[in-house]
Design an enzyme around this catalytic site. Structure first.
Site, short mmCIF file in Angstrom:
data_model
loop_
_atom_site.label_atom_id
_atom_site.label_comp_id
_atom_site.label_asym_id
_atom_site.label_seq_id
_atom_site.Cartn_x
_atom_site.Cartn_y
_atom_site.Cartn_z
CD GLU A 205 1.68 3.87 14.52
OE1 GLU A 205 2.62 4.47 15.06
OE2 GLU A 205 0.97 4.37 13.63
CG ASP B 121 7.57 11.12 17.55
OD1 ASP B 121 6.44 11.06 17.02
OD2 ASP B 121 8.32 10.13 17.66
CE1 TYR C 183 1.36 8.49 9.77
CE2 TYR C 183 2.16 6.65 11.09
CZ TYR C 183 1.67 7.94 11.00
OH TYR C 183 1.50 8.67 12.14
#
Lengths: 269, 392
Positions: A49, A60, A172
Site C-alpha cells: 500500500e 489515521d 480490508y
C-alpha cells in the site's frame, strides 16, 4: 483477474498468508520510498500500500499523520506518486494499492485518476472516507481498478453484505475501533467479521490497524488471508531518520528486517 | 443510496467505523423529530432555560445613522450564555439523553459552542470533553475558563494550524474510538449526515421567531436577511423558515480576513472549490492538490475552511448570496454597534453588521433588513483592545 487476485490465489496454493506493508509515498522522500518498496518486496511483501499524503487524515493516528506531514513538506502530490509507480513498475510486478483520502482524488479528477492508475500500473485503491454510498461514480469508472472497501468488527450484517458485494480485490477488515497506529495488545474480535464475509463471498480478507509485531502477524494470520502493517513500519523509518544522510542502507535494512520478521509467521501456517 | 444531500452537496464521507454511530444517530433523530414529547421538552427548555423568545429589536439609531433601510437585530446575544449556539446544544443533549449516552464531546472554535455544550452537559449531569485548537485556547482564554467552571475537560489540540479544523479532526477521531457511550455534539451545520439537517432544524427557531416578530411589527416580511457564516448555523437558522418566501433576499457574510485576494481569509463560498472536508461535500478552501488550506479571521468562530453543505447548495441555486467582509470592516462595525446602540456584538456577528452597514444606505427607507446578532462580544474585548492598540 488482476495482480491482486492472482497474488492471493498463488499464496493460497502455497498455504501462505499475504503481508501487505503500508508506506507513505514521499516519506521522507520519493527516492527512498522507491528503494523501500523494492526491498520490501525482496523481504517478503506480497502486495504493498502506498499512502497519498493528506493534511486532514480522519482515519489515521499520529504516526501516519506525521509521515504525511513529512511527505507534504517535500511537496508530494498525486502527479509525483504516479511517476513513482511508473518507476517502480520498470523493476517490479508487486501489486500496488494507493491509499488516500477522497478529497485528494476528487480534486485530481476521478476520470483522470482512474486513467492514470491504469497507465502507471496501480492495481487497487483504498479510500477510507469513501463508503459505498458515496462511491458509485468511482465504482462505475473503475472497471480494471480494484476498489478495496473496509469493514469493522462493529459493522452489522446488512453492512457486511453491502460492502462485501461492492468490494473487489480483497476486503480490508479493521481490527479495532479507532484510528491507525501500533498497539501492544490486539483483539481478535474481527475474526467474526472475517467469517461472516467468507459466508457471503469467496473474497480474500486482509486485516489491518494496530498490527505491530510478528506475534500479532501470527495471531491474525491464523484466520485472515493477509495482514496490513503501516504505523509499526513507519515508526522504524521515523526513529531512524537521522540515518538518511549518513547511512541510508542502514535505514533501509532496519525497515526490511522488520518486514521480513512479519512475513516469517505467515509462511508457516 | 446516499442520504442527507443538498443538491450535490452534503452526504456521508467518513471512515466505515463511524457508519454505525451515524446510522444510530440518524435513526434516533428521525424518530424524535416527530415525537411531540421530545419537541415539547425542547421548547420548554428554550423558553425557561435559554430565555426565548429573544427580541427582534428595531435598531433605530443605527438605522438613522446609516440613512437607508430599517435595520432589525435578532437578539441571539441575549440567550443564556450569550450566543445562538445553545439552541443546538440543547436539542442535541436532549437527543443524547434519549439515546442513553453518558458522555458528550464537542469541538469549538471561538469557544462559544464549547461553552454552550459544557452548559447543557452540566445542566443534564453528563460528562463533557471539549476539543479546541491550541491557538484558539490562547485567543479565547475567557471561554476556556468558562468551560472548566462548567465542569468540562478542555483538550488543547496542537495538530496542523491548531485551530477549529484540527479540533474537528481530533473530535471525530475520538468519537471513532468511543462512539458506544459517547455522543458527538457537533456545533454547526457541517459534518456528515444527519448533522447539517439536525443542527439546522434546532437552529430554525431563530427564523421562526423572527418571521412572526417582523410580521407583528411591520405586517410584512423583510427584504433582506443578513447573517455571518463560518460553518453557517446561525445563518441557516435564520434563513430556513424564509426559504419559500422568494422576495426575501438572503445574504451570508463570510470572513475576508486580510482580504480575499490574500492568503489570510476564511471566505469559503467566495474563493473555495468543491471538495470534501470533515465528512461532507461542499465548497472548501484548498490548494491545487486538494490539501485543506490554513484559514484566517479575526474571529475564531468564522475561521473554518469548509461551509455547511446547504449553503453551498443555496449559493449554486442562486437562492442566497454570499459576501465577505474584512477583519478591519468587522472591527469598525463592532465599535459602531457598541457606540450607537449600546450593544457589544461578537466579532462573528460584527461581520453581518458590517455588511448591513454597506447594504442599508443603498436601499429605500421603507425597506427592511434583519441582521442576526448571533452572539455578544464580551469574549472578544481583549482581542479587540489588542487590535486597537489599547492595553487592558
Amino acid at each position: 483477474m488482476g495482480r491482486i487476485g492472482d497474488t492471493f490465489t498463488k499464496l493460497q496454493q502455497k498455504n501462505e498468508k499475504a503481508l501487505i506493508p503500508f508506506l507513505m509515498a514521499g516519506d521522507p522522500n520519493l527516492e527512498l520510498t522507491k528503494e523501500l518498496v523494492l526491498t520490501a518486496e525482496e523481504n517478503g511483501a506480497d502486495l504493498l500500500e502506498l499512502g497519498i499524503p493528506y493534511s486532514a487524515p480522519l482515519a489515521d493516528g499520529p504516526t501516519i499523520q506525521k509521515a504525511a506531514q513529512r511527505s507534504l513538506a517535500q511537496g508530494t502530490n498525486l502527479t509525483a506518486i504516479f511517476k513513482l509507480v511508473e518507476d517502480i513498475r520498470e523493476e517490479s510486478e508487486l501489486p500496488l494499492i494507493l491509499m488516500g483520502y477522497y478529497n485528494s482524488i476528487f480534486s485530481f479528477g476521478l476520470e483522470k485518476f482512474v486513467k492514470r492508475c491504469a497507465e502507471a500500473g496501480v492495481d487497487g485503491v483504498i479510500i477510507p472516507d469513501l463508503p459505498p454510498e458515496e462511491g458509485a461514480e468511482l465504482q462505475e469508472l473503475s472497471t480494471e481498478l480494484d476498489i478495496i472497501l473496509l469493514l469493522a468488527s462493529t459493522s452489522n450484517q446488512t453492512r457486511i453484505e453491502k460492502v462485501t458485494d461492492l468490494s473487489s480485490g480483497f476486503i480490508y477488515a479493521v481490527s479495532t475501533p479507532g484510528v491507525t497506529g501500533a498497539r501492544a495488545e490486539l483483539s481478535t474480535e474481527v475474526k467474526k467479521t472475517v467469517t461472516k464475509i467468507k459466508d457471503i463471498k469467496d473474497i480474500p480478507v486482509a486485516v489491518g490497524f494496530g498490527i505491530s509485531s510478528p506475534t500479532h502477524a501470527q495471531q491474525i494470520g491464523e484466520f485472515a488471508d493477509g495482514i496490513i502493517v503501516g504505523s509499526a513500519i513507519i515508526e522504524r523509518i521515523e526513529k531512524n531518520l537521522d540515518l538518511l544522510e549518513r547511512d541510508k542502507e542502514e535505514l533501509i535494512a532496519k525497515v526490511s528486517d522488520f518486514i521480513s520478521s512479519l512475513k516469517e509467521p505467515l509462511t508457516k501456517l | 443510496m446516499s442520504k442527507g444531500k443538498f443538491g450535490e452537496f452534503g452526504g456521508t464521507y467518513v471512515p466505515e467505523l463511524l457508519i454505525p454511530a451515524l446510522e444510530e444517530l440518524a435513526e434516533a433523530y428521525d424518530k424524535y423529530k416527530e415525537d411531540q414529547e421530545f419537541q415539547d421538552e425542547f421548547r420548554y427548555y428554550l423558553k425557561e432555560y435559554v430565555g426565548r423568545a429573544n427580541p427582534l429589536y428595531y435598531a433605530e439609531r443605527l438605522t438613522k445613522k446609516l440613512g437607508g433601510a430599517k435595520i432589525y437585530l435578532k437578539r441571539e446575544d441575549l440567550n443564556h450564555m450569550g450566543a445562538h449556539k445553545i439552541n443546538n446544544t440543547l436539542g442535541q443533549v436532549l437527543l443524547a439523553k434519549r439515546m442513553g449516552k453518558e458522555k458528550v464531546i464537542a469541538e469549538t472554535g471561538a469557544g462559544q459552542h464549547g461553552v454552550a455544550t459544557a452548559t447543557v452537559a452540566a445542566m443534564f449531569g453528563m460528562d463533557c470533553e471539549i476539543f479546541m485548537g491550541a491557538e484558539d485556547v490562547e485567543r479565547q482564554a475567557l471561554n476556556v475558563f468558562r468551560m472548566r467552571l462548567l465542569g468540562a475537560e478542555v483538550r488543547s489540540i496542537t495538530d496542523g494550524t491548531a485551530t477549529l479544523t484540527d479540533a474537528v479532526d481530533a473530535a471525530i477521531k475520538h468519537w471513532v474510538e468511543n462512539s458506544e457511550d459517547t455522543f458527538y455534539l457537533l456545533g454547526s451545520v457541517v459534518g456528515p449526515h444527519p448533522y447539517p439537517t439536525m443542527v439546522r432544524d434546532f437552529q430554525s427557531v431563530i427564523g421562526e421567531e423572527a418571521r412572526e416578530q417582523i410580521l407583528a411589527a411591520e405586517e410584512r416580511l423583510p427584504d433582506y436577511l443578513v447573517a455571518c457564516i463560518g460553518g453557517g448555523s446561525n445563518a441557516i437558522g435564520l434563513f430556513h423558515p424564509f426559504i419559500d418566501d422568494e422576495d426575501v433576499k438572503m445574504v451570508g457574510v463570510e470572513a475576508a480576513g486580510l482580504g480575499v485576494d490574500t492568503d489570510k481569509h476564511a471566505a469559503t463560498l467566495t474563493k473555495g472549490e468543491k471538495g470534501i472536508i470533515h465528512g461532507y461535500k461542499s465548497y472548501v478552501l484548498q490548494d491545487d492538490d486538494g490539501q485543506i488550506m490554513p484559514v484566517h479571521s479575526i474571529s475564531a468562530g468564522l475561521d473554518y475552511p469548509g461551509v455547511g453543505p446547504e449553503h453551498s447548495h443555496l449559493r449554486d441555486s442562486g437562492r442566497a448570496q454570499y459576501e465577505a467582509v474584512t477583519d478591519q470592516q468587522a472591527l469598525k462595525a463592532f465599535q459602531l454597534l457598541s457606540e450607537v446602540e449600546g450593544i457589544i456584538p461578537a466579532l462573528e456577528s460584527s461581520h453581518a453588521i458590517a455588511y448591513a452597514q454597506q447594504l442599508a444606505p443603498q436601499l429605500e427607507q421603507d425597506q427592511i433588513i434583519i441582521v442576526n446578532l448571533s452572539g455578544r462580544g464580551d469574549k472578544d474585548v481583549y482581542s479587540v483592545a489588542d487590535q486597537l492598540g489599547v492595553e487592558i
